[in-house]
Design an enzyme around this catalytic site. Sequence first.
Site, short mmCIF file in Angstrom:
data_model
loop_
_atom_site.label_atom_id
_atom_site.label_comp_id
_atom_site.label_asym_id
_atom_site.label_seq_id
_atom_site.Cartn_x
_atom_site.Cartn_y
_atom_site.Cartn_z
N HIS A 106 0.84 -1.04 0.02
CA HIS A 106 0.05 -0.03 -0.18
C HIS A 106 0.79 1.39 -0.11
O HIS A 106 0.18 2.47 0.18
CB HIS A 106 -0.82 -0.03 1.33
CG HIS A 106 -1.65 -1.14 1.09
ND1 HIS A 106 -1.33 -2.50 2.07
CD2 HIS A 106 -2.87 -1.58 0.46
CE1 HIS A 106 -2.48 -3.30 2.06
NE2 HIS A 106 -3.10 -2.91 1.29
N HIS A 156 -5.07 0.92 -2.84
CA HIS A 156 -6.04 0.97 -3.86
C HIS A 156 -5.68 2.25 -4.77
O HIS A 156 -5.20 3.45 -4.09
CB HIS A 156 -7.41 1.07 -3.55
CG HIS A 156 -7.90 2.37 -2.48
ND1 HIS A 156 -7.31 1.97 -1.28
CD2 HIS A 156 -8.32 3.20 -2.52
CE1 HIS A 156 -7.79 3.11 -0.54
NE2 HIS A 156 -8.39 3.90 -1.42
N GLY A 185 -10.84 0.25 -7.95
CA GLY A 185 -11.35 1.34 -8.46
C GLY A 185 -10.89 1.30 -10.09
O GLY A 185 -11.29 2.20 -11.04
N MET A 204 -12.03 -6.46 -8.63
CA MET A 204 -12.82 -7.35 -7.79
C MET A 204 -14.48 -6.76 -8.08
O MET A 204 -14.84 -7.65 -8.95
CB MET A 204 -12.49 -6.97 -6.23
CG MET A 204 -13.08 -7.63 -5.28
SD MET A 204 -12.74 -7.39 -3.55
CE MET A 204 -11.07 -8.01 -3.44
N SER A 205 -14.86 -5.77 -7.27
CA SER A 205 -16.12 -5.59 -7.51
C SER A 205 -16.64 -5.29 -9.02
O SER A 205 -17.82 -5.41 -9.41
CB SER A 205 -16.45 -4.31 -6.72
OG SER A 205 -15.87 -3.19 -7.07
#
Length: 205
Positions: free
Chosen positions: A102, A122, A156, A176-177
Amino acid sequence: MELHAITDDSKPVEELARIIITIQNEVDFIHIRERSKSAADILKLLDLIFEGGIDKRKLVMNGRVDIALFSTIHRVQLPSGSFSPKQIRARFPHLHIGRSVHSLEEAVQAEKEDADYVLFGHVFETDCKKGLEGRGVSLLSDIKQRISIPVIAIGGMTPDRLRDVKQAGADGIAVMSGIFSSAEPLEAARRYSRKLKEMRYEKAL
């Protein structure tokens, strides 16, 4: 650029298996990241997707090195703060090891600890981490300039952001999403896949 799909730990085993089998030809790697599921549930998931013809070489086991070894999956993703890549490699030299990072400092440390690649994020604000500002493509670029191992960008990721991520030097993206939360996961995966192919074609011209 590689396309990594990461499971979102929100679906029953049977539904998740169907999605993985459906999208397998549109992505380069599928990360099994099911932190709330038991070992028995994850093994059941693996049995289902193996029956569905998944190429084991596409699978990455997130966190569960024990399950990777038991199932002869040779790719593992180590969360930040877990075992170091060096510790795992000393015992299991055949594994291909990624490390989640990160910050620039964590990325540099991961390379020193013999990770094969890092998963950085992210990058942009994401529904998975609502309210947290993305770390940005500038930091992604800084990391690429400091380390020599591949950097996979996560957080994102949408098809219209892939050019910016590519320009920052990313070797791949992880979603992912954007795939697993979609009402149509296959079509979602295809949108990413088509965009990456389009970018490769443009580069070849």
